[in-house]
Design a protein around this motif. Structure first.
Motif, mmCIF file in Angstrom:
data_model
loop_
_atom_site.group_PDB
_atom_site.id
_atom_site.type_symbol
_atom_site.label_atom_id
_atom_site.label_comp_id
_atom_site.label_asym_id
_atom_site.label_seq_id
_atom_site.Cartn_x
_atom_site.Cartn_y
_atom_site.Cartn_z
ATOM 1 N N ILE A 169 0.850 -1.190 0.000
ATOM 2 C CA ILE A 169 0.000 0.000 0.000
ATOM 3 C C ILE A 169 0.886 1.240 0.000
ATOM 4 O O ILE A 169 1.939 1.254 0.637
ATOM 5 N N LYS B 2 -2.202 -1.589 -3.775
ATOM 6 C CA LYS B 2 -3.219 -0.544 -3.613
ATOM 7 C C LYS B 2 -2.551 0.801 -3.449
ATOM 8 O O LYS B 2 -1.579 0.945 -2.717
ATOM 9 N N GLU C 226 -4.769 -1.124 -8.029
ATOM 10 C CA GLU C 226 -6.064 -0.685 -7.518
ATOM 11 C C GLU C 226 -5.885 0.701 -6.919
ATOM 12 O O GLU C 226 -5.069 0.910 -6.026
ATOM 13 N N ILE D 209 -7.493 3.852 -4.915
ATOM 14 C CA ILE D 209 -8.541 4.282 -4.002
ATOM 15 C C ILE D 209 -8.443 5.797 -3.909
ATOM 16 O O ILE D 209 -7.439 6.334 -3.445
ATOM 17 N N ARG E 163 -9.664 3.208 6.636
ATOM 18 C CA ARG E 163 -9.660 2.533 5.336
ATOM 19 C C ARG E 163 -8.434 1.639 5.180
ATOM 20 O O ARG E 163 -8.531 0.523 4.661
ATOM 21 N N ILE E 164 -7.287 2.110 5.630
ATOM 22 C CA ILE E 164 -6.077 1.299 5.546
ATOM 23 C C ILE E 164 -6.182 0.087 6.469
ATOM 24 O O ILE E 164 -5.836 -1.036 6.083
ATOM 25 N N ASN F 243 -8.916 -1.420 7.503
ATOM 26 C CA ASN F 243 -9.873 -2.352 6.904
ATOM 27 C C ASN F 243 -9.234 -3.145 5.772
ATOM 28 O O ASN F 243 -9.474 -4.340 5.629
ATOM 29 N N ASN F 244 -8.426 -2.482 4.985
ATOM 30 C CA ASN F 244 -7.732 -3.149 3.898
ATOM 31 C C ASN F 244 -6.770 -4.212 4.439
ATOM 32 O O ASN F 244 -6.736 -5.331 3.936
ATOM 33 N N GLN G 160 -8.684 -7.205 5.707
ATOM 34 C CA GLN G 160 -9.212 -8.009 4.605
ATOM 35 C C GLN G 160 -8.116 -8.848 3.952
ATOM 36 O O GLN G 160 -8.337 -10.013 3.620
ATOM 37 N N VAL G 161 -6.947 -8.291 3.773
ATOM 38 C CA VAL G 161 -5.825 -9.035 3.196
ATOM 39 C C VAL G 161 -5.444 -10.194 4.111
ATOM 40 O O VAL G 161 -5.187 -11.310 3.647
#
Length: 128
Positions: A49, A69, A88, A90, A104-105, A107-108, A111-112
């Motif tokens: 990221i 991302k 991707e 954002i 947001r970071i 949550n990312n 999820q990963v």
């Protein structure tokens, strides 16, 4: 889980100052910390990221650095998107709240992590 490093690169001096101040406070997230970097730093290390502004994004895409991302901060209402990219993207419009970006970071990253665990379970599954 160890803290991830999230690099940021800004040509906009105001954004740069805001993120340098936020990176000085290491307690804002349990999962990651922010670190100012240059494009050369990104070439030598692998990151998933990155946080960047629109002018820096143009330079970044010319470097052919692989990032999963990209969080791009800019006023997208005023700028036509003429960039071609495979990552991707954002988009985060100005003005923004730091807590929203951090959430947001996080949550990312969650999820990963969940997807990685699912993939490991799937790969270890044995058929009878």
């Amino acid at each position: 889980m160890r803290k991830s490093t999230i690099p940021f690169i800004f040509e906009n001096l105001s954004l740069n100052d805001i993120f340098i101040e936020a990176s000085g406070n290491g307690n804002m997230s349990q999962m990651f910390f922010l670190q100012k970097m240059t494009l050369e730093d990104l070439e030598t290390n692998k990151y998933n990221i990155i946080i960047i502004d629109k002018p820096s994004l143009r330079n970044f895409l010319n470097q052919k650095i692989k990032i999963n991302k990209i969080f791009v901060i800019d006023d997208f209402d005023k700028v036509k998107n003429d960039l071609k990219y495979n990552e991707e993207i954002i988009k985060i419009n100005l003005p923004f709240r730091m807590s929203d970006i951090f959430q947001r970071i996080e949550n990312n990253l969650i999820q990963v992590s969940i997807n990685s665990e699912r993939l490991m379970k799937y790969n270890k599954f044995t058929y009878d």
